[in-house]
Enzyme design. Structure first.
Site, short mmCIF file in Angstrom:
data_model
loop_
_atom_site.label_atom_id
_atom_site.label_comp_id
_atom_site.label_asym_id
_atom_site.label_seq_id
_atom_site.Cartn_x
_atom_site.Cartn_y
_atom_site.Cartn_z
N ARG A 104 82.60 64.22 90.88
CA ARG A 104 83.03 62.82 90.93
C ARG A 104 83.51 62.50 92.34
NH1 ARG A 104 86.65 59.83 86.45
NH2 ARG A 104 85.41 57.95 86.52
N THR A 108 84.66 56.57 95.32
CA THR A 108 83.91 55.59 94.52
C THR A 108 84.07 55.86 93.02
OG1 THR A 108 81.93 56.96 94.48
CG2 THR A 108 82.16 55.44 96.34
N ASP A 200 91.57 71.11 80.43
CA ASP A 200 90.35 71.18 81.23
C ASP A 200 89.43 72.25 80.64
OD1 ASP A 200 88.49 72.18 83.31
OD2 ASP A 200 89.49 70.69 84.55
N ASP A 203 88.19 75.06 83.10
CA ASP A 203 89.23 76.03 83.43
C ASP A 203 89.53 76.94 82.25
OD1 ASP A 203 89.60 75.31 86.06
OD2 ASP A 203 91.28 73.97 85.66
N1 URA Z 1 87.13 67.08 81.08
C1 URA Z 1 87.90 68.07 80.56
O1 URA Z 1 87.65 69.25 80.78
N2 URA Z 1 88.95 67.72 79.78
C2 URA Z 1 89.28 66.44 79.50
O2 URA Z 1 90.23 66.19 78.77
C3 URA Z 1 88.46 65.42 80.06
C4 URA Z 1 87.39 65.77 80.84
#
Ligand code: URA
Length: 209
Positions: A104, A108, A200, A203
């Protein structure tokens, strides 16, 4: 043609709760993502065509049905989408696997492609995009754009958790693409994380935090 297929089963709810728990280890997290993906693969392939074949049981000759050849490509969005590949290939072993890498742009907020490797015959294949989290929908919409640009006509999106915002974004741009998920959560927080979510996914899958 807005389609969201939410898997509703006590085993799935149980596994999702373990996935959400912040004390679940990466090893266990990976195992649960693989298990949920295997179950999701059954749902995604539910309408695969069958054809008649003649076989002989120990008792008699009979006409039964087997899967008609259907060429599939599984397209994980890097990197968290990789965690779902094994569950899908377990059920669809002949599928090819393509990869799409996006990040990302911090200014932008647009998705920028940094990696793309797809089978050359992708336009003849049914594509199943995998990403555990459908949050804003930016990555999913961009990946569908890429696949359609390459001639893909039949695309499905498989996620574990979906936010209503992400579902709306995909539906708005690509109403022909059905979404398969294990659960639709409440929504996004200010950092675009799914609430209550699981954190995440990349992760947690790969132990990078
Ligand atoms: N990506 C992720 O890994 N977790 C989220 O909550 C949103 C996007």
């Amino acid at each position: 043609m807005h389609q969201v297929h939410q898997m509703d089963h006590p085993l799935i709810t149980h596994k999702l709760t373990m996935l959400r728990d912040k004390n679940t280890s990466s090893k266990h997290f990976r195992e649960i993502v693989r298990e949920l993906s295997t179950l999701m693969a059954y749902e995604v392939t539910k309408n695969f065509p069958l054809k008649a074949v003649e076989i002989e049981t120990p008792i008699c000759k009979t006409t039964q049905r087997v899967l008609a050849e259907k060429d599939v490509v599984i397209v994980p969005i890097l990197r968290a989408g990789l965690g779902m590949v094994e569950g899908f290939t377990h059920i669809i072993p002949n599928a090819k696997i393509g990869h799409i890498g996006l990040y990302r742009d911090p200014d932008t907020l647009e998705a920028v492609e940094y990696y793309k490797k797809l089978p050359s015959d992708i336009s003849d294949r049914e594509a199943i995009i995998t990403d555990p989290m459908l949050a804003t929908g930016v990555s999913a919409v961009h990946t569908i754009d890429i696949l359609k640009r390459d001639g893909c006509k039949n695309i499905k999106l498989a996620v574990i958790l979906a936010a209503p915002e992400g579902i709306a974004a995909v539906h708005e741009k690509h109403p022909d693409v059905p979404i398969y998920c294990a659960c639709i959560d409440e929504g996004l927080n200010d950092h675009a994380y799914i609430v209550p979510g699981l954190g995440d996914a990349g992760d947690r899958l790969f132990g990078t935090k």
